[in-house]
Design a protein around this motif. Structure first.
Motif, PDB file in Angstrom:
ATOM      1  N   ARG A 338      17.134   5.528   8.547  1.00  0.00           N
ATOM      2  CA  ARG A 338      17.874   3.767   8.462  1.00  0.00           C
ATOM      3  C   ARG A 338      16.829   2.782   8.826  1.00  0.00           C
ATOM      4  N   LEU A 339      16.907   1.666   8.751  1.00  0.00           N
ATOM      5  CA  LEU A 339      16.098   0.035   8.475  1.00  0.00           C
ATOM      6  C   LEU A 339      17.117  -0.616   9.727  1.00  0.00           C
ATOM      7  N   SER A 340      16.219  -0.930  10.775  1.00  0.00           N
ATOM      8  CA  SER A 340      16.954  -2.001  11.652  1.00  0.00           C
ATOM      9  C   SER A 340      16.086  -2.241  12.001  1.00  0.00           C
ATOM     10  N   THR A 341      16.279  -3.330  13.090  1.00  0.00           N
ATOM     11  CA  THR A 341      15.296  -4.310  13.482  1.00  0.00           C
ATOM     12  C   THR A 341      16.508  -5.539  14.243  1.00  0.00           C
ATOM     13  N   MET A 342      15.898  -4.893  16.266  1.00  0.00           N
ATOM     14  CA  MET A 342      16.946  -5.609  16.962  1.00  0.00           C
ATOM     15  C   MET A 342      18.689  -5.849  16.353  1.00  0.00           C
ATOM     16  N   GLY A 343      18.633  -3.858  16.210  1.00  0.00           N
ATOM     17  CA  GLY A 343      19.939  -4.173  15.751  1.00  0.00           C
ATOM     18  C   GLY A 343      20.908  -4.171  14.340  1.00  0.00           C
ATOM     19  N   ARG A 344      19.656  -5.282  13.687  1.00  0.00           N
ATOM     20  CA  ARG A 344      20.114  -5.444  12.553  1.00  0.00           C
ATOM     21  C   ARG A 344      19.713  -5.137  11.312  1.00  0.00           C
ATOM     22  N   GLY A 345      20.908  -4.302  10.594  1.00  0.00           N
ATOM     23  CA  GLY A 345      20.571  -3.633   9.477  1.00  0.00           C
ATOM     24  C   GLY A 345      19.970  -4.995   7.959  1.00  0.00           C
ATOM     25  N   LEU A 346      19.282  -3.838   6.988  1.00  0.00           N
ATOM     26  CA  LEU A 346      19.231  -4.259   6.324  1.00  0.00           C
ATOM     27  C   LEU A 346      19.430  -5.078   5.562  1.00  0.00           C
ATOM     28  N   ASP A 347      21.186  -5.925   5.505  1.00  0.00           N
ATOM     29  CA  ASP A 347      22.066  -6.398   4.715  1.00  0.00           C
ATOM     30  C   ASP A 347      22.109  -7.918   5.526  1.00  0.00           C
ATOM     31  N   GLU A 348      21.791  -7.470   7.672  1.00  0.00           N
ATOM     32  CA  GLU A 348      21.636  -8.167   8.183  1.00  0.00           C
ATOM     33  C   GLU A 348      20.469  -9.541   8.601  1.00  0.00           C
ATOM     34  N   ASP A 349      19.470  -8.860   8.169  1.00  0.00           N
ATOM     35  CA  ASP A 349      18.181  -9.591   8.074  1.00  0.00           C
ATOM     36  C   ASP A 349      17.567  -9.651   7.010  1.00  0.00           C
ATOM     37  N   LEU A 350      17.599  -9.519   5.566  1.00  0.00           N
ATOM     38  CA  LEU A 350      17.472  -8.714   4.786  1.00  0.00           C
ATOM     39  C   LEU A 350      15.594  -9.210   4.599  1.00  0.00           C
ATOM     40  N   ALA A 351      15.827 -10.547   4.617  1.00  0.00           N
ATOM     41  CA  ALA A 351      14.279 -11.242   5.076  1.00  0.00           C
ATOM     42  C   ALA A 351      13.436 -10.941   5.414  1.00  0.00           C
ATOM     43  N   GLY A 352      13.627 -10.325   6.862  1.00  0.00           N
ATOM     44  CA  GLY A 352      12.711  -9.353   7.569  1.00  0.00           C
ATOM     45  C   GLY A 352      12.169  -8.416   7.535  1.00  0.00           C
ATOM     46  N   PHE A 353      12.960  -8.071   6.484  1.00  0.00           N
ATOM     47  CA  PHE A 353      12.396  -6.333   5.588  1.00  0.00           C
ATOM     48  C   PHE A 353      12.004  -6.510   4.623  1.00  0.00           C
ATOM     49  N   VAL A 354      12.158  -7.520   3.735  1.00  0.00           N
ATOM     50  CA  VAL A 354      11.632  -7.728   2.724  1.00  0.00           C
ATOM     51  C   VAL A 354      10.379  -8.602   2.928  1.00  0.00           C
ATOM     52  N   ALA A 355       9.814  -9.275   4.216  1.00  0.00           N
ATOM     53  CA  ALA A 355       8.780  -9.719   4.402  1.00  0.00           C
ATOM     54  C   ALA A 355       7.830  -7.725   4.647  1.00  0.00           C
ATOM     55  N   SER A 356       8.331  -8.168   5.291  1.00  0.00           N
ATOM     56  CA  SER A 356       7.313  -6.705   5.728  1.00  0.00           C
ATOM     57  C   SER A 356       7.121  -5.205   4.708  1.00  0.00           C
ATOM     58  N   ALA A 357       8.472  -5.450   3.504  1.00  0.00           N
ATOM     59  CA  ALA A 357       8.032  -4.882   1.874  1.00  0.00           C
ATOM     60  C   ALA A 357       6.692  -5.638   1.231  1.00  0.00           C
ATOM     61  N   ALA A 358       6.645  -6.905   1.017  1.00  0.00           N
ATOM     62  CA  ALA A 358       5.839  -7.421   0.824  1.00  0.00           C
ATOM     63  C   ALA A 358       4.536  -6.845   1.375  1.00  0.00           C
ATOM     64  N   ALA A 359       4.161  -6.612   2.493  1.00  0.00           N
ATOM     65  CA  ALA A 359       3.366  -6.470   2.745  1.00  0.00           C
ATOM     66  C   ALA A 359       2.466  -5.227   1.809  1.00  0.00           C
ATOM     67  N   GLY A 360       3.565  -4.131   2.492  1.00  0.00           N
ATOM     68  CA  GLY A 360       2.945  -3.132   1.791  1.00  0.00           C
ATOM     69  C   GLY A 360       2.992  -4.017  -0.670  1.00  0.00           C
ATOM     70  N   ARG A 361       3.893  -4.091  -0.723  1.00  0.00           N
ATOM     71  CA  ARG A 361       3.466  -4.403  -1.947  1.00  0.00           C
ATOM     72  C   ARG A 361       2.002  -4.560  -2.393  1.00  0.00           C
ATOM     73  N   HIS A 362       1.445  -5.775  -1.371  1.00  0.00           N
ATOM     74  CA  HIS A 362       0.095  -6.184  -1.246  1.00  0.00           C
ATOM     75  C   HIS A 362      -0.630  -4.871  -1.753  1.00  0.00           C
ATOM     76  N   VAL A 363      -0.910  -4.532  -0.418  1.00  0.00           N
ATOM     77  CA  VAL A 363      -1.726  -3.383  -0.544  1.00  0.00           C
ATOM     78  C   VAL A 363      -1.916  -2.326  -1.790  1.00  0.00           C
ATOM     79  N   ALA A 364      -0.447  -2.261  -2.369  1.00  0.00           N
ATOM     80  CA  ALA A 364       0.193  -1.455  -3.211  1.00  0.00           C
ATOM     81  C   ALA A 364      -1.065  -1.855  -4.427  1.00  0.00           C
ATOM     82  N   SER A 365      -0.864  -3.630  -4.428  1.00  0.00           N
ATOM     83  CA  SER A 365      -2.182  -3.788  -5.747  1.00  0.00           C
ATOM     84  C   SER A 365      -3.215  -3.977  -5.347  1.00  0.00           C
ATOM     85  N   LEU A 366      -3.768  -4.061  -3.788  1.00  0.00           N
ATOM     86  CA  LEU A 366      -5.174  -3.635  -3.461  1.00  0.00           C
ATOM     87  C   LEU A 366      -5.382  -2.664  -4.102  1.00  0.00           C
TER      88      LEU A 366
END
Length: 368
Positions: A338-366
């Motif tokens: 389950r994706l949850s940050t401060m009680g907010r799920g994926l659709d309630e704070d999409l930008a927060g989870f996308v920002a973290s996922a973007a870091a993972g995507r960048h590492v994949a490119s490395l």
């Protein structure tokens, strides 16, 4: 400072490696409690339990359990085997563990002179909730094994270790997410550092924790973040995520490649966390003295522009890397936890989870 209660176990609700969730009857009613069997033994229905109910009384979201301190009528057996590294030191529940870096460890010789991460990417994040999101971005929509070449061109059987800081929960067992990710092979192991404990590998410092991730677990990537339940006070310096900046320094001094994930939110009601959180701006802008790649998600619209403007203040010290976010929502939807940050799920704070996922995507490119 501690609210003490005695109760009786009514039922076992659920359990995961290192933890058991219980229903307990108290004089004032029923409550939900959590026990760590490696510390106190395994409670069963009918057992009397001694509880610390402080977090429950305070209404803490992440840590809102009554914590089982002891089973007074059925104490566990004395621990056996080596290990003299004491964690939660000089508290009533101090525990002795076998540190990977101590003399009795089979890994001591490996770590005794270890001094390099060999260029291993190290993703640093503020919140524990970033961990599964980083992995979703790293693996893409297909999980950790997607053929001879995984998603984003990442080599098959990529090994990712979670290095847990001690700013939040001290027991690694508290994290259901880490346990599940470990079980499914999304993580090759958990390293608990500082005063935190209960990982697959124990380490004295974040430095030896990173070295253990690389040389003991054989990790290709490490994700560093505190355990669940971060602490903040609304002041510039009074928050546990300051350690994210210190982790950047540790990764750099050991020859790793620090990649900083921004804490971003569009759903937080607190202005200091809207856009790029002041936690990230302080940790990376003031505490991190070593240079890192700071991943700036290329979010759309006015909010995305706000994030880019806020992150720009970090450019003097770090390399800002803009990462496209197309497809990351779909990758996040495949998270096995389950994706949850401060009680907010994926659709309630999409930008927060996308920002973290973007870091993972960048590492994949490395790694591609």
């Amino acid at each position: 400072m501690i609210r003490w209660r005695k109760g009786e176990v009514v039922a076992v609700r659920r359990e995961w490696p290192g933890a058991v969730e219980l229903d307990v009857t108290l004089a004032e009613g029923n409550c939900r409690a959590l026990a760590y069997p490696p510390l106190v033994g395994r409670p069963e229905p009918g057992d009397t339990v001694l509880l610390n109910t402080t977090a429950l009384a305070m209404g803490l979201g992440t840590g809102g359990y009554a914590m089982v301190v002891a089973l007074p009528d059925r104490l566990p057996e004395d621990p056996q085997g080596p290990g003299h590294l004491v964690k939660a030191r000089y508290t009533p529940l101090q525990a002795t563990v076998l540190g990977a870096d101590e003399q009795d460890s089979p890994h001591h010789e490996i770590l005794r002179e270890a001094d390099s991460l060999d260029g291993m990417p190290v993703v640093v994040a503020d919140l524990h909730s970033a961990l599964p999101a980083v992995l979703c971005g790293l693996y893409g929509a297909h999980g950790p094994q997607g053929g001879t070449k995984g998603p984003e061109g990442v080599p098959e059987r990529l090994r990712v270790a979670y290095v847990m800081l001690d700013g939040g929960a001290l027991p690694g067992w508290f994290s259901m997410s880490a346990a599940r990710l470990r079980e499914l092979g999304w993580l090759c192991g958990v390293v608990t550092t500082g005063q935190s404990f209960g990982g697959d590998v124990e380490a004295v410092t974040v430095h030896t924790g990173l070295l253990a991730a690389r040389h003991v677990l054989g990790a290709d990537v490490a994700v560093v973040a505190q355990g669940p339940g971060n602490l903040g006070t609304g002041t510039r310096w009074g928050f546990s995520g300051v350690s994210a900046g210190e982790a950047v320094n540790a990764a750099a001094v050991l020859g790793g490649r620090p990649v900083a994930a921004l804490r971003v939110s569009e759903g937080d009601l607190r202005e200091r966390h809207v856009g790029v959180s002041h936690h990230s701006l302080t940790a990376y802008g003031r505490v991190a003295l070593a240079r890192a790649q700071v991943v700036v998600p290329d979010l759309p619209g006015a909010f995305g522009e706000k994030v880019r403007e806020q992150a720009a203040v970090l450019a003097e010290r770090h390399e800002l890397v803009r990462v496209p976010v197309e497809g990351l929502r779909d990758a996040l939807a495949t998270s096995p936890v389950r994706l949850s940050t401060m009680g907010r799920g994926l659709d309630e704070d999409l930008a927060g989870f996308v920002a973290s996922a973007a870091a993972g995507r960048h590492v994949a490119s490395l790694l591609a």
